[in-house]
Design a protein around this motif. Sequence first.
Motif, PDB file in Angstrom:
ATOM      1  N   GLU A 179       0.847  -1.201   0.000  1.00 46.35           N
ATOM      2  CA  GLU A 179       0.000   0.000   0.000  1.00 46.35           C
ATOM      3  C   GLU A 179       0.881   1.250   0.000  1.00 46.35           C
ATOM      4  OE1 GLU A 179      -3.234   0.124  -0.307  1.00 46.35           O
ATOM      5  OE2 GLU A 179      -3.966  -1.834   0.319  1.00 46.35           O
ATOM      6  N   GLN A 203      -5.889  -6.050   1.231  1.00 40.63           N
ATOM      7  CA  GLN A 203      -6.114  -5.917  -0.210  1.00 40.63           C
ATOM      8  C   GLN A 203      -6.080  -7.237  -0.988  1.00 40.63           C
ATOM      9  OE1 GLN A 203      -7.187  -3.228  -1.736  1.00 40.63           O
ATOM     10  NE2 GLN A 203      -7.320  -4.429  -3.624  1.00 40.63           N
ATOM     11  N   LYS A 206      -8.707  -9.886   0.069  1.00 44.16           N
ATOM     12  CA  LYS A 206     -10.097  -9.680  -0.360  1.00 44.16           C
ATOM     13  C   LYS A 206     -10.236  -9.965  -1.846  1.00 44.16           C
ATOM     14  CE  LYS A 206     -10.079  -4.568  -0.537  1.00 44.16           C
ATOM     15  NZ  LYS A 206     -10.895  -3.387  -0.239  1.00 44.16           N
ATOM     16  N   HIS A 448      -2.845   4.793  -6.345  1.00 41.47           N
ATOM     17  CA  HIS A 448      -3.609   4.046  -5.344  1.00 41.47           C
ATOM     18  C   HIS A 448      -2.782   2.826  -4.942  1.00 41.47           C
ATOM     19  CE1 HIS A 448      -6.747   2.670  -2.891  1.00 41.47           C
ATOM     20  NE2 HIS A 448      -7.302   1.829  -3.720  1.00 41.47           N
ATOM     21  N   ARG A 487     -10.574  -3.313  -9.815  1.00 42.19           N
ATOM     22  CA  ARG A 487      -9.279  -4.007  -9.827  1.00 42.19           C
ATOM     23  C   ARG A 487      -8.971  -4.586 -11.196  1.00 42.19           C
ATOM     24  NH1 ARG A 487      -9.128  -1.632  -4.892  1.00 42.19           N
ATOM     25  NH2 ARG A 487     -10.633  -2.579  -3.485  1.00 42.19           N
TER      26      ARG A 487
END
Length: 596
Positions: A179, A203, A206, A448, A487
């Motif tokens: 991240e 992240q 999931k 991001h 994504r």
Amino acid sequence: MSAEVYRTTRPGLLGAANVGETVQVAGWIQTRRDHGGIVFVDLRDSTGILQVVLDPEAASAPAAVLSGLRREYVISVTGAVAARGPEQVNPDLATGEIELVATELRVLSPSDPLPFQLDGRVDVDEALRLEYRYLDLRRPAMAANLQARSNAIRAMRRVLDGRGFLEVETPTLVASTPEGARDVLVPSRLRPGRFYALPQSPQLFKQLLMISGVDRYYQIARCYRDEDFRADRQIEFTQLDLEGAFWGQDEVLEVLEEVAVAVTRDLRGLELARPFPRLTWQEAMDRFGTDKPDIRFGMEIQDLSALFAATGFKAFAEVLAGGGTVRGINAGAQGLSRAGLDGLVERALALGAKGLVWMVVEEDGSLRSPVAKFLSDDEQAALGAALRVSPGDLLLVVADRFQVVAKVLGALRLDMGQPEGHDEIAFVMVTDFPMFEVGEDGSLTSMHHPFTSPEDVTEMAESPGTAASLAYDVVLNGAELGSGSVRIHNPEVQAKVFEVLGITEEDASRRFGWFMDALRYGTPPHAGFAYGIDRMVSILQDQPNIREVIPFPKTQTGADPLTGSPSRVEKEQLGELGIEIAPAVLAIWAEEESPT
Ligand code: ASP
């Protein structure tokens, strides 16, 4: 022996309707006043405060016990609920019409003298509050923050459970998740020399859940990022993490709105209008100079470049010739002295500007400014029209590269205009973030994270510096509440993104090979988001920093004054882990310990 009864009701639940009843209540002594042997106690628990009258004649407790009562003693009292005389009614107290006339008192637990008063009237040093957090949390304002946090999480669960989400836990001892922050590492005893990372977010797990066939996922997830502490940052923090299969941006934003509306309703009793305003990243930067705009006030940035296209003012002309931009804000009537204006220039320089042009609009509409003489009458008139000026207004103009202009004017806009002490709640969704951030040296990093889908793969490959992504943020009153994205579900695209980021194939396969493999087994398109719960609750509770809504936070230097973490550990423990403290650190320890 039958179990002891401590209470039959709660202090804050009693009222005029209970007059005449005999009840038993328990709690802490908030205050005690001795009126010639009769002791008045304000008894507090999490429901509220109740006045208790302890008369040694009537209460089966000797005067010595009564006079020994002190603040924060825990007591249980039986007595009759009585109406107070009209003179004695306390309108500031929910139970102010009544009092409890005690017939029996039991001291359940005494308290040492307090390190600070709990009534909120005195400013207490935060380190002391954190050292005695269990006392600090007894204060009604802090108890309210705990309650609000619980209410917020309950509202989140209600919305998501109602929509059929599955709550799934993911591990907290993981391989590093990228991240963009530093990992918190945990050494492995069974495999000395190896480390787990605590998740910066769930992240990749999931995303794996989407590949696993979970349709809608959420989790109240603890995340860890070893970054510098700020008012709105802690090394560990909590997210509402969510993800959905066969989802696109609009569906995610709709759920995010529903969550925000429910939480705001439960915490503020406010019904937010939907849909929330949406801005693209470019619009946010152009109008507010930041990707987390505070839209509670105007003072928007105006592009003045066209107006100065043929200017004779060299400072502007040179910037424009070099591809830069000239922009300004109308900061309104600020009534600043010359020193105040100089202060603004200093501030702009500190923010990275090469200069700041200020102009004050005179009664006759002319501009008072050190640079006024360089601007033609037409330019001055056009400027006045573009910034919709009135006499007394202060205009601030910056000429530079877009990034610098946005940063400086965005910050000055907040300095000059951010409303204080008003309770507007302004959510805004910011979409279409750039895919990458371009460093001074031309290097690219994900805006991001690297699992975010580009808007267009070809565009991303050909001109990564300007390519847009399918990433979005939710912003509340100028603070970023969270980010998410559609994504990448195609392994080739994922590989391409790694390549553009300069991550070698070897490196990618070493760090994310397992994830790249998973992508190859039938990955549904998916998208998600994570709300920062601490930040959301702190803003909705009007708290100046997130520590106020975290039960046991760390200080700005990452320490916990209550438990003493982070702490040194025994040599043996380190030995088992195959870890030695570096000599340089040992030297620092020795210095810390040496008597000064
Ligand atoms: N993992 C991201 C973050 O923590 C959120 C997301 O993309 O869902 O910011």
